[in-house]
Design a protein around this motif. Sequence first.
Motif, PDB file in Angstrom:
ATOM      1  N   CYS A   8     -21.883  46.602 -16.604  1.00  0.00           N
ATOM      2  CA  CYS A   8     -22.796  47.000 -15.536  1.00  0.00           C
ATOM      3  C   CYS A   8     -21.943  47.480 -14.367  1.00  0.00           C
ATOM      4  O   CYS A   8     -20.879  46.898 -14.098  1.00  0.00           O
ATOM      5  N   THR A   9     -22.390  48.523 -13.679  1.00  0.00           N
ATOM      6  CA  THR A   9     -21.697  48.942 -12.453  1.00  0.00           C
ATOM      7  C   THR A   9     -22.710  48.969 -11.312  1.00  0.00           C
ATOM      8  O   THR A   9     -23.904  49.188 -11.530  1.00  0.00           O
ATOM      9  N   LEU A  61     -30.498  41.608 -17.912  1.00  0.00           N
ATOM     10  CA  LEU A  61     -30.599  42.357 -16.665  1.00  0.00           C
ATOM     11  C   LEU A  61     -29.411  42.028 -15.759  1.00  0.00           C
ATOM     12  O   LEU A  61     -29.178  40.859 -15.443  1.00  0.00           O
ATOM     13  N   CYS A  62     -28.691  43.055 -15.373  1.00  0.00           N
ATOM     14  CA  CYS A  62     -27.617  42.898 -14.396  1.00  0.00           C
ATOM     15  C   CYS A  62     -28.257  42.963 -13.011  1.00  0.00           C
ATOM     16  O   CYS A  62     -29.065  43.869 -12.743  1.00  0.00           O
ATOM     17  N   VAL A  63     -27.956  42.013 -12.154  1.00  0.00           N
ATOM     18  CA  VAL A  63     -28.648  41.899 -10.874  1.00  0.00           C
ATOM     19  C   VAL A  63     -27.650  41.709  -9.749  1.00  0.00           C
ATOM     20  O   VAL A  63     -26.723  40.901  -9.855  1.00  0.00           O
ATOM     21  N   GLY A  96     -30.744  46.070 -12.508  1.00  0.00           N
ATOM     22  CA  GLY A  96     -30.488  47.162 -13.422  1.00  0.00           C
ATOM     23  C   GLY A  96     -31.682  47.297 -14.361  1.00  0.00           C
ATOM     24  O   GLY A  96     -32.574  46.441 -14.371  1.00  0.00           O
ATOM     25  N   SER A  97     -31.682  48.362 -15.135  1.00  0.00           N
ATOM     26  CA  SER A  97     -32.825  48.607 -16.019  1.00  0.00           C
ATOM     27  C   SER A  97     -32.766  47.768 -17.295  1.00  0.00           C
ATOM     28  O   SER A  97     -33.706  47.773 -18.071  1.00  0.00           O
ATOM     29  N   LYS A 140     -41.061  51.756 -17.818  1.00  0.00           N
ATOM     30  CA  LYS A 140     -39.670  51.878 -18.255  1.00  0.00           C
ATOM     31  C   LYS A 140     -38.918  50.576 -18.067  1.00  0.00           C
ATOM     32  O   LYS A 140     -37.705  50.532 -18.218  1.00  0.00           O
ATOM     33  N   LYS A 141     -39.638  49.520 -17.732  1.00  0.00           N
ATOM     34  CA  LYS A 141     -39.096  48.159 -17.595  1.00  0.00           C
ATOM     35  C   LYS A 141     -38.185  47.991 -16.383  1.00  0.00           C
ATOM     36  O   LYS A 141     -37.436  47.026 -16.312  1.00  0.00           O
ATOM     37  N   PHE A 142     -38.265  48.927 -15.442  1.00  0.00           N
ATOM     38  CA  PHE A 142     -37.408  48.853 -14.273  1.00  0.00           C
ATOM     39  C   PHE A 142     -38.076  47.985 -13.211  1.00  0.00           C
ATOM     40  O   PHE A 142     -39.198  48.259 -12.789  1.00  0.00           O
ATOM     41  N   LEU A 143     -37.390  46.910 -12.782  1.00  0.00           N
ATOM     42  CA  LEU A 143     -37.941  45.978 -11.786  1.00  0.00           C
ATOM     43  C   LEU A 143     -37.536  46.419 -10.396  1.00  0.00           C
ATOM     44  O   LEU A 143     -36.346  46.545 -10.101  1.00  0.00           O
TER      45      LEU A 143
END
Lengths: 109, 115
Positions: free
Chosen positions: A23-24, A87-89, A100-101, B40-43
């Motif tokens: 992740c960046t 999920l990268c947060v 992240g998505s 698109k599952k984007f939070l």
Amino acid sequence: RKEVEQDPGPFNVPEGATVAFNCTYSNSASQSFFWYRQDCRKEPKLLMSVYSSGNEDGRFTAQLNRASQYISLLIRDSKLSDSATYLCVVMDSSYKLIFGSGTRLLVRP
Amino acid sequence: DTAVSQTPKYLVTQMGNDKSIKCEQNLGHDTMYWYKQDSKKFLKIMFSYNNKELIINETVPNRFSPKSPDKAHLNLHINSLELGDSAVYFCASSHVTQDFNYGYTFGSGTRLTVV
């Protein structure tokens, strides 16, 4: 450019495999870093925080490279139950979580 | 004992209607949030309240109005619903001090479908 970028996957691996996600993030002022896990049709749940020195929790290892603005998650000995979206947060200076998505992992028997 | 509870879990409604989603937390947290997860599952964060005061208001249409009657509750009212509002809406709470945020707890989400 997205604030937090991840490879969407899916990563399809056999049980017992080792898999790594990267992740960046774009904001160098970001304060805290996390990996969350989200199962299908469920809420995100905290998997682990990520510290500069690197940290491990059982089969999971997280690394942070502030200079490169890069975060990673390594899963060893994958289990079927590890199948999920990771999920990268990143937390910014106003304590806002930026997600992240997500990277989808499928562990097959 | 559910830590962060949202109601309803599912909501199907017609375009143009007005609807509300409720959220309550029993964790004693002082900060609550609304996040939207699209197809698109984007939070993405919408709003944040700290001790009943609005502290984050992202670029959200003013058809969306949050209300926090006390620090354990954060409701979301949506006017004149549009097809593009269809998404899963997550409520979350956290404990924040000057130095640290002790992490978020999310509710189970409200799946809104506008037809």
